[in-house]
Scaffold this motif. Structure first.
Motif, PDB file in Angstrom:
ATOM      1  N   VAL A 137      41.198  29.036  36.104  1.00 47.68           N
ATOM      2  CA  VAL A 137      40.039  29.752  35.596  1.00 47.68           C
ATOM      3  C   VAL A 137      39.393  30.535  36.729  1.00 47.68           C
ATOM      4  O   VAL A 137      39.027  31.699  36.571  1.00 47.68           O
ATOM      5  CB  VAL A 137      39.033  28.772  34.952  1.00 47.68           C
ATOM      6  N   SER A 138      39.260  29.886  37.891  1.00 48.45           N
ATOM      7  CA  SER A 138      38.613  30.571  39.017  1.00 48.45           C
ATOM      8  C   SER A 138      39.409  31.803  39.446  1.00 48.45           C
ATOM      9  O   SER A 138      38.827  32.854  39.715  1.00 48.45           O
ATOM     10  CB  SER A 138      38.410  29.619  40.194  1.00 48.45           C
ATOM     11  N   ARG A 139      40.724  31.690  39.491  1.00 46.81           N
ATOM     12  CA  ARG A 139      41.544  32.847  39.877  1.00 46.81           C
ATOM     13  C   ARG A 139      41.394  33.975  38.861  1.00 46.81           C
ATOM     14  O   ARG A 139      41.285  35.141  39.219  1.00 46.81           O
ATOM     15  CB  ARG A 139      43.006  32.417  39.995  1.00 46.81           C
ATOM     16  N   TYR A 140      41.363  33.627  37.574  1.00 49.86           N
ATOM     17  CA  TYR A 140      41.177  34.643  36.537  1.00 49.86           C
ATOM     18  C   TYR A 140      39.835  35.344  36.722  1.00 49.86           C
ATOM     19  O   TYR A 140      39.751  36.574  36.678  1.00 49.86           O
ATOM     20  CB  TYR A 140      41.256  34.016  35.137  1.00 49.86           C
ATOM     21  N   CYS A 141      38.785  34.564  36.926  1.00 47.29           N
ATOM     22  CA  CYS A 141      37.439  35.141  37.077  1.00 47.29           C
ATOM     23  C   CYS A 141      37.352  36.016  38.324  1.00 47.29           C
ATOM     24  O   CYS A 141      36.742  37.093  38.290  1.00 47.29           O
ATOM     25  CB  CYS A 141      36.396  34.036  37.127  1.00 47.29           C
ATOM     26  N   LEU A 142      37.944  35.564  39.423  1.00 43.80           N
ATOM     27  CA  LEU A 142      37.906  36.354  40.658  1.00 43.80           C
ATOM     28  C   LEU A 142      38.596  37.702  40.492  1.00 43.80           C
ATOM     29  O   LEU A 142      38.174  38.692  41.078  1.00 43.80           O
ATOM     30  CB  LEU A 142      38.547  35.574  41.809  1.00 43.80           C
ATOM     31  N   THR A 143      39.645  37.765  39.690  1.00 46.40           N
ATOM     32  CA  THR A 143      40.370  39.028  39.533  1.00 46.40           C
ATOM     33  C   THR A 143      39.855  39.908  38.409  1.00 46.40           C
ATOM     34  O   THR A 143      40.087  41.106  38.429  1.00 46.40           O
ATOM     35  CB  THR A 143      41.877  38.785  39.298  1.00 46.40           C
ATOM     36  N   HIS A 144      39.132  39.349  37.431  1.00 46.89           N
ATOM     37  CA  HIS A 144      38.726  40.152  36.278  1.00 46.89           C
ATOM     38  C   HIS A 144      37.228  40.401  36.139  1.00 46.89           C
ATOM     39  O   HIS A 144      36.823  41.292  35.391  1.00 46.89           O
ATOM     40  CB  HIS A 144      39.232  39.498  34.982  1.00 46.89           C
ATOM     41  N   ALA A 145      36.396  39.636  36.821  1.00 44.98           N
ATOM     42  CA  ALA A 145      34.946  39.787  36.658  1.00 44.98           C
ATOM     43  C   ALA A 145      34.451  41.081  37.294  1.00 44.98           C
ATOM     44  O   ALA A 145      34.986  41.537  38.302  1.00 44.98           O
ATOM     45  CB  ALA A 145      34.219  38.595  37.273  1.00 44.98           C
ATOM     46  N   THR A 146      33.425  41.663  36.685  1.00 42.28           N
ATOM     47  CA  THR A 146      32.818  42.881  37.217  1.00 42.28           C
ATOM     48  C   THR A 146      31.573  42.560  38.046  1.00 42.28           C
ATOM     49  O   THR A 146      30.966  43.466  38.604  1.00 42.28           O
ATOM     50  CB  THR A 146      32.434  43.844  36.076  1.00 42.28           C
ATOM     51  N   CYS A 147      31.203  41.296  38.121  1.00 46.67           N
ATOM     52  CA  CYS A 147      30.044  40.867  38.904  1.00 46.67           C
ATOM     53  C   CYS A 147      30.543  39.973  40.047  1.00 46.67           C
ATOM     54  O   CYS A 147      31.698  39.563  40.057  1.00 46.67           O
ATOM     55  CB  CYS A 147      29.067  40.101  38.008  1.00 46.67           C
ATOM     56  N   PRO A 148      29.675  39.659  41.000  1.00 48.06           N
ATOM     57  CA  PRO A 148      30.086  38.734  42.068  1.00 48.06           C
ATOM     58  C   PRO A 148      30.460  37.365  41.501  1.00 48.06           C
ATOM     59  O   PRO A 148      29.845  36.889  40.547  1.00 48.06           O
ATOM     60  CB  PRO A 148      28.839  38.627  42.951  1.00 48.06           C
ATOM     61  N   VAL A 149      31.478  36.744  42.092  1.00 55.21           N
ATOM     62  CA  VAL A 149      31.947  35.425  41.660  1.00 55.21           C
ATOM     63  C   VAL A 149      31.889  34.483  42.854  1.00 55.21           C
ATOM     64  O   VAL A 149      32.398  34.804  43.917  1.00 55.21           O
ATOM     65  CB  VAL A 149      33.401  35.485  41.127  1.00 55.21           C
ATOM     66  N   PHE A 150      31.250  33.326  42.655  1.00 52.99           N
ATOM     67  CA  PHE A 150      31.223  32.279  43.667  1.00 52.99           C
ATOM     68  C   PHE A 150      32.182  31.195  43.215  1.00 52.99           C
ATOM     69  O   PHE A 150      32.008  30.622  42.137  1.00 52.99           O
ATOM     70  CB  PHE A 150      29.835  31.664  43.818  1.00 52.99           C
ATOM     71  N   ALA A 151      33.184  30.908  44.031  1.00 47.47           N
ATOM     72  CA  ALA A 151      34.118  29.822  43.744  1.00 47.47           C
ATOM     73  C   ALA A 151      33.701  28.630  44.599  1.00 47.47           C
ATOM     74  O   ALA A 151      33.786  28.674  45.820  1.00 47.47           O
ATOM     75  CB  ALA A 151      35.544  30.248  44.052  1.00 47.47           C
TER      76      ALA A 151
END
Length: 193
Positions: A137-151
């Motif tokens: 899920v984190s990898r998906y969010c890091l590559t597809h989100a348009t906002c900053p992502v904190f893992a």
């Protein structure tokens, strides 16, 4: 005159993925800290899918009846996670918890759709086995989100619990030697005083 005032601003949001796992509980706590720091709303999101996925549920008999049950189970899991992390005190910021039907990664990215949003996710397990065999899920969010992502990295306690679980599954005993040494040091310290 109507329409001459400033446009209403939407509050900043910190969206966080919640699954009930230790990693997601760590991420939820860190997201609440971030929301307080930014004076933003906290949006915990638990995404769920029917067992076997949506495709299976569309063709299975009686699945329409089960959808409500699955959604209620997801709500209960969300409430348990919120209680585990915040207790009765709450997060200390405005919060809007969501239970969304869908795959977790795409659901989180779809909800965290504003430039001003921050998306917080647990980084998950770091082993090669888990990276190769499970969707991240984190990898998906890091590559597809348009906002900053904190893992958020897993808690060290999570690694220790996983190791203890592996030892139990394999039928190996726990190494209590280090515990015996600690007990000896503590009792030794008491007798010296």
């Amino acid at each position: 005159m109507p329409g001459t005032g400033a446009a209403p601003t939407t509050p900043a949001r910190v969206v966080v993925g919640v699954s009930g796992s230790l990693g997601s509980l760590t991420a939820l706590r860190r997201a609440a800290d971030e929301a307080r720091r930014r004076e933003a709303e906290l949006w915990p999101v638990l995404a769920w899918e029917p067992p076997g996925g949506d495709l299976v549920s569309r063709h299975g008999p009686g699945t329409n009846v089960m959808v409500e049950t699955w959604q209620n189970l997801a709500r209960e899991k969300m409430l348990t996670a919120l209680a585990d992390v915040f207790g009765k005190a709450g997060p200390g910021v405005a919060m809007r918890a969501l239970v969304a039907r869908g795959t977790p990664g795409p659901a989180l990215v779809e909800i965290a759709d504003r430039d001003s949003d921050v998306l917080v996710v647990g980084a998950g397990r770091r082993s090669l086995w888990h990276r190769a065999c499970s969707r991240s899920v984190s990898r998906y969010c890091l590559t597809h989100a348009t906002c900053p992502v904190f893992a958020v990295p897993p808690s060290p306690l999570e690694a220790e619990l996983a190791a203890a679980h592996r030892r139990n599954v394999l039928g190996l005993g726990l190494d209590t030697g280090c515990l015996d040494q600690e007990v000896f040091r503590v009792t030794q310290g008491r007798s010296d005083s």
